[in-house]
Design an enzyme around this catalytic site. Sequence first.
Site, PDB file in Angstrom:
ATOM      1  N   CYS A  39       0.840  -1.195   0.000  1.00  0.00           N
ATOM      2  CA  CYS A  39       0.000   0.000   0.000  1.00  0.00           C
ATOM      3  C   CYS A  39       0.874   1.244   0.000  1.00  0.00           C
ATOM      4  CB  CYS A  39      -0.894  -0.018   1.233  1.00  0.00           C
ATOM      5  SG  CYS A  39      -2.092   1.333   1.284  1.00  0.00           S
ATOM      6  N   ASP A  41       0.431   3.695   1.813  1.00  0.00           N
ATOM      7  CA  ASP A  41       0.396   4.229   3.178  1.00  0.00           C
ATOM      8  C   ASP A  41       1.818   4.475   3.701  1.00  0.00           C
ATOM      9  OD1 ASP A  41       0.174   4.269   6.158  1.00  0.00           O
ATOM     10  OD2 ASP A  41      -1.925   3.801   5.761  1.00  0.00           O
ATOM     11  N   ARG A  43       2.950   4.555   6.541  1.00  0.00           N
ATOM     12  CA  ARG A  43       3.338   3.769   7.725  1.00  0.00           C
ATOM     13  C   ARG A  43       3.844   2.378   7.372  1.00  0.00           C
ATOM     14  NH1 ARG A  43      -2.427   4.225  10.457  1.00  0.00           N
ATOM     15  NH2 ARG A  43      -2.922   3.760   8.261  1.00  0.00           N
ATOM     16  N   HIS A  98      -2.448  -4.228   5.101  1.00  0.00           N
ATOM     17  CA  HIS A  98      -2.057  -3.828   6.456  1.00  0.00           C
ATOM     18  C   HIS A  98      -3.261  -3.368   7.263  1.00  0.00           C
ATOM     19  CE1 HIS A  98      -2.421   0.604   5.874  1.00  0.00           C
ATOM     20  NE2 HIS A  98      -2.223   0.275   4.608  1.00  0.00           N
ATOM     21  N   CYS A 101      -5.972   0.212   7.141  1.00  0.00           N
ATOM     22  CA  CYS A 101      -5.789   0.707   5.772  1.00  0.00           C
ATOM     23  C   CYS A 101      -6.892   1.712   5.444  1.00  0.00           C
ATOM     24  CB  CYS A 101      -5.833  -0.460   4.784  1.00  0.00           C
ATOM     25  SG  CYS A 101      -5.692   0.027   3.049  1.00  0.00           S
TER      26      CYS A 101
END
Length: 203
Positions: A39, A41, A43, A98, A101
Amino acid sequence: MKDLSDGVARFRREVFPAKAELFARLAGTHRPTTLFIGCSDARVVPELITQSEPGELFVVRTAGNLVPAYAPGPDGVTASIEYAVAVLGVTGIVVCGHSACGAMTALAEGTDLGAAPSVAGWLRHADASVARTAGAGPDRVSALVRENVRAQLANLATHPSVARAQSAGTLTLRGWVYDIRSGDVAEVGPVAERRAALTPRTA
């Protein structure tokens, strides 16, 4: 931007010298062993999670770690998959979802994405996963994250380069879900299901 500039300076001063020989080799060689599809993302950092060195992972990051099923025509995700498999010869592909999300949360909660039409259109690639988790209850986001990884593995298999490599026995697909809070990585999808089926019961 100053933080990024300071980071580059620290890299040049503290990190690069310790890995100078590695970077010298990488300057003329690009042979990653694994395509990691994760992803976007911030993080979720593939190299950190897997503790991989530079040059080991070929990384594709998309919102929701989505992989469109193969279709003719130019497409950045398809081109990256084809290049990793057919040109670089990776022997493994990981699709990693994850916890928490944002993309899966928006779909599970039916968030209005009218102000982000491109995002809404992109997330249509998860429609089948959304339908399959309709009755998942209060833990629907987690269920959708897992189901989405399975669906993207299935989409991957529709790509000709992937199908050829799988038929030749030179490529393995795996599905992971990374938990941000605990750092745990759980395996999902056909690989995990086969493993569970082969584990003897201990009554």
